[in-house]
Design a protein around this motif. Sequence first.
Motif, PDB file in Angstrom:
ATOM      1  N   PHE A 121      29.729  47.282  52.616  1.00 24.74           N
ATOM      2  CA  PHE A 121      30.453  46.919  51.395  1.00 24.74           C
ATOM      3  C   PHE A 121      30.590  45.409  51.219  1.00 24.74           C
ATOM      4  O   PHE A 121      30.880  44.690  52.171  1.00 24.74           O
ATOM      5  CB  PHE A 121      31.852  47.539  51.404  1.00 24.74           C
ATOM      6  N   ASP A 122      30.413  44.964  49.940  1.00 23.14           N
ATOM      7  CA  ASP A 122      30.578  43.552  49.579  1.00 23.14           C
ATOM      8  C   ASP A 122      31.411  43.423  48.307  1.00 23.14           C
ATOM      9  O   ASP A 122      31.135  42.581  47.461  1.00 23.14           O
ATOM     10  CB  ASP A 122      29.204  42.895  49.325  1.00 23.14           C
ATOM     11  N   GLU A 123      32.407  44.261  48.152  1.00 25.57           N
ATOM     12  CA  GLU A 123      33.077  44.334  46.852  1.00 25.57           C
ATOM     13  C   GLU A 123      33.854  43.073  46.482  1.00 25.57           C
ATOM     14  O   GLU A 123      34.036  42.783  45.303  1.00 25.57           O
ATOM     15  CB  GLU A 123      33.977  45.569  46.784  1.00 25.57           C
ATOM     16  N   ARG A 124      34.298  42.316  47.464  1.00 24.72           N
ATOM     17  CA  ARG A 124      35.021  41.085  47.125  1.00 24.72           C
ATOM     18  C   ARG A 124      34.078  40.013  46.594  1.00 24.72           C
ATOM     19  O   ARG A 124      34.526  39.034  46.005  1.00 24.72           O
ATOM     20  CB  ARG A 124      35.793  40.573  48.343  1.00 24.72           C
ATOM     21  N   ARG A 125      32.797  40.180  46.809  1.00 25.95           N
ATOM     22  CA  ARG A 125      31.812  39.265  46.212  1.00 25.95           C
ATOM     23  C   ARG A 125      31.744  39.458  44.706  1.00 25.95           C
ATOM     24  O   ARG A 125      31.421  38.519  43.963  1.00 25.95           O
ATOM     25  CB  ARG A 125      30.435  39.528  46.843  1.00 25.95           C
ATOM     26  N   TYR A 126      32.041  40.670  44.246  1.00 21.94           N
ATOM     27  CA  TYR A 126      31.805  41.024  42.850  1.00 21.94           C
ATOM     28  C   TYR A 126      33.059  41.321  42.027  1.00 21.94           C
ATOM     29  O   TYR A 126      33.037  41.156  40.811  1.00 21.94           O
ATOM     30  CB  TYR A 126      30.888  42.252  42.789  1.00 21.94           C
ATOM     31  N   PHE A 127      34.110  41.790  42.688  1.00 20.91           N
ATOM     32  CA  PHE A 127      35.267  42.268  41.944  1.00 20.91           C
ATOM     33  C   PHE A 127      36.555  41.536  42.319  1.00 20.91           C
ATOM     34  O   PHE A 127      36.711  41.070  43.454  1.00 20.91           O
ATOM     35  CB  PHE A 127      35.493  43.763  42.205  1.00 20.91           C
ATOM     36  N   LYS A 128      37.452  41.501  41.365  1.00 21.47           N
ATOM     37  CA  LYS A 128      38.809  41.045  41.614  1.00 21.47           C
ATOM     38  C   LYS A 128      39.682  42.286  41.800  1.00 21.47           C
ATOM     39  O   LYS A 128      39.527  43.268  41.077  1.00 21.47           O
ATOM     40  CB  LYS A 128      39.313  40.225  40.419  1.00 21.47           C
ATOM     41  N   PRO A 129      40.609  42.276  42.765  1.00 23.54           N
ATOM     42  CA  PRO A 129      41.434  43.472  42.965  1.00 23.54           C
ATOM     43  C   PRO A 129      42.458  43.657  41.846  1.00 23.54           C
ATOM     44  O   PRO A 129      42.959  42.688  41.267  1.00 23.54           O
ATOM     45  CB  PRO A 129      42.132  43.204  44.300  1.00 23.54           C
ATOM     46  N   GLY A 130      42.762  44.901  41.548  1.00 22.64           N
ATOM     47  CA  GLY A 130      43.803  45.204  40.580  1.00 22.64           C
ATOM     48  C   GLY A 130      45.182  45.012  41.179  1.00 22.64           C
ATOM     49  O   GLY A 130      45.337  44.932  42.401  1.00 22.64           O
ATOM     50  N   GLU A 131      46.190  44.949  40.334  1.00 24.68           N
ATOM     51  CA  GLU A 131      47.555  44.683  40.796  1.00 24.68           C
ATOM     52  C   GLU A 131      48.571  45.671  40.234  1.00 24.68           C
ATOM     53  O   GLU A 131      49.764  45.523  40.474  1.00 24.68           O
ATOM     54  CB  GLU A 131      47.967  43.253  40.395  1.00 24.68           C
ATOM     55  N   GLU A 132      48.090  46.689  39.519  1.00 20.77           N
ATOM     56  CA  GLU A 132      49.014  47.584  38.818  1.00 20.77           C
ATOM     57  C   GLU A 132      48.636  49.045  39.059  1.00 20.77           C
ATOM     58  O   GLU A 132      47.455  49.412  39.020  1.00 20.77           O
ATOM     59  CB  GLU A 132      48.980  47.272  37.319  1.00 20.77           C
ATOM     60  N   LEU A 133      49.637  49.873  39.318  1.00 21.47           N
ATOM     61  CA  LEU A 133      49.421  51.308  39.453  1.00 21.47           C
ATOM     62  C   LEU A 133      49.222  51.939  38.087  1.00 21.47           C
ATOM     63  O   LEU A 133      49.702  51.410  37.075  1.00 21.47           O
ATOM     64  CB  LEU A 133      50.618  51.973  40.138  1.00 21.47           C
ATOM     65  N   LEU A 134      48.544  53.069  38.074  1.00 19.16           N
ATOM     66  CA  LEU A 134      48.383  53.827  36.830  1.00 19.16           C
ATOM     67  C   LEU A 134      48.775  55.277  37.097  1.00 19.16           C
ATOM     68  O   LEU A 134      48.263  55.913  38.022  1.00 19.16           O
ATOM     69  CB  LEU A 134      46.943  53.769  36.325  1.00 19.16           C
ATOM     70  N   VAL A 135      49.691  55.789  36.271  1.00 16.42           N
ATOM     71  CA  VAL A 135      50.157  57.170  36.384  1.00 16.42           C
ATOM     72  C   VAL A 135      49.941  57.877  35.051  1.00 16.42           C
ATOM     73  O   VAL A 135      50.338  57.374  34.002  1.00 16.42           O
ATOM     74  CB  VAL A 135      51.648  57.232  36.783  1.00 16.42           C
ATOM     75  N   LEU A 136      49.258  59.033  35.106  1.00 20.49           N
ATOM     76  CA  LEU A 136      49.078  59.856  33.918  1.00 20.49           C
ATOM     77  C   LEU A 136      50.188  60.897  33.864  1.00 20.49           C
ATOM     78  O   LEU A 136      50.558  61.480  34.885  1.00 20.49           O
ATOM     79  CB  LEU A 136      47.719  60.565  33.961  1.00 20.49           C
TER      80      LEU A 136
END
Length: 576
Positions: A121-136
């Motif tokens: 995995f190299d996800e930090r090379r490509y993505f910024k982490p989210g900071e918010e939960l999502l509830v349906l």
Amino acid sequence: MKQLRVTLAQLNPTLGDFEGNLKKAIEALKIAEERGSDLLIFPELFLPGYPPEDLMLRLSFLRENRRYLLELASHTKNCEVTVLVGFIDSDEDAYNAAAVLKNGEVLGVYRKMFLPNYGVFDERRYFKPGEELLVLKMDDVKIGVTICEDIWNPVEPSASLSLGEGVHLVANLSASPYHVGKPRLRKEYLSMKAYDFHTAIAYCNMVGGQDELVFDGGSIVVDASGEMISYGKIFEEEIITVDLDLDENLRVSLLDPRRRYIRPQNYPVKIVDVGGLRKKSSHFDPVVHPIPKREEEMFKALVTGVRDYVRKNGFEKVVIGLSGGMDSSLVAVIATEALGKENVKGVLMPSMYTSKSSLEDAQKLAENLGIETFVIPITDVFKSYLDALKEVFAGREPDITEENIQARIRGNYLMALSNKFGWLVLTTGNKSELATGYATLYGDMAGGFAVIKDVYKTDVYKIGRWYNEWKGKEIIPENVFVKPPSAELRPGQTDQEKLPPYEILDEILKLYIEEGLDPEEIALKGFDKKMVVEVTEMVRKNEYKRKQAAIGTKISTRAFGKDWRMPITNRFKEPL
């Protein structure tokens, strides 16, 4: 009674094939709607495919990804099912995300919070982490949304979703690559996770091959007590629908109050009301498919890797050099299972050192598989090489040079057939050979896909034995199993002249490569010190070969590829 009907679309996307992936998604949407599902879950990054790697740096790729998301959303206009689909979200940066689709709209977006940056995995090379939960929210049912690594993190965001927000179900969109034993590990882990947090989990995993990675599917639904409600097939596409009794959550929490004392982090949360639960007039019985035995699991992974690499890259047929040995025999059966006998070509390339039994074994294998073969001797060409080089080589005894010339002639033959007919060359080297450098660069290493490059020699034999048992007859001739392995590049040659017995070699290599033990630690396990040093030195010295090898399917916890990044220029020698 709170009853939620969930459909998991365990599908095989093709990276960058937005149109093809959209078609699969629309078909799954129709099925989920017909089944009266409340929630439809797709794998991680399903629309663009996973992993996109440096396509993430192309704005055109990100725009197409967004366009097809909106196209899929438009197909939900007259549907009652709520859809969770993986895509790339982007504004000021890029995010590994899940979109909530219903009524023809994108109602919400969850951004993956925990980005893996280890192994393949190299996800930090490509993505910024989210900071918010999502509830349906569906009536009084709450569903927390997570993506792959989120659920593998020991505590968050599961703790905040289950304890802080009181969700009844954690939905997980996943693209979890396979390695040997991973299906069982995943099954046990998610059962314990659900039990620990007293929350049901619906885990939808990708299936199929992408370059050297394979995804095994095995999608899972477990209830709040950790009981397995559904377990999908491995290495097969499947649309799984399950009815979940969410009253079980409260019952488990009352009987086991441990979670009352856990303090989750205070993440911001977005709640999306997606409407009520659908009325149900039928019930979907749970299906729990068994996990295959080890050799079958490995075989299915290798078949999937070959099939998808060949098909997704636009090839139809493959060609294999058949020596009559165990490695080429196993590659031939894998290719035949993956592509059909009509799409596999075998080439026998005998020299003056090739034994009669090897030719007979190769021909018998081909007959048993029903594949077409060609016999193209190398003896005359080899003699012409020796004649051309005799003045330059004058005064020097024959050695490995002459052996490698033979291997390279065979490599040239196979590549010529590839060029002429458009066949993809499948190489036949195993992990034991690749680790120690017991292979010829531009010879038997020449080709487009290395089918068993992550399979140790001892496992090659085990898988071959299993295959014959599975078929109920002798496809790989018995003589292939019992004769000493040999490259047959000179009279009387055997592998064990240069390598320790494979039963010992493979155990040393596993401890060194997969488990990361030092030579001293390996020797303490009862292995000869001198042998351990020789083996680990072979691994170090042959990095330059591995860097030039064809890619192949990863099935171990650490393969020579994405998760092995040793330098070529390296004078460090392991102390003992």
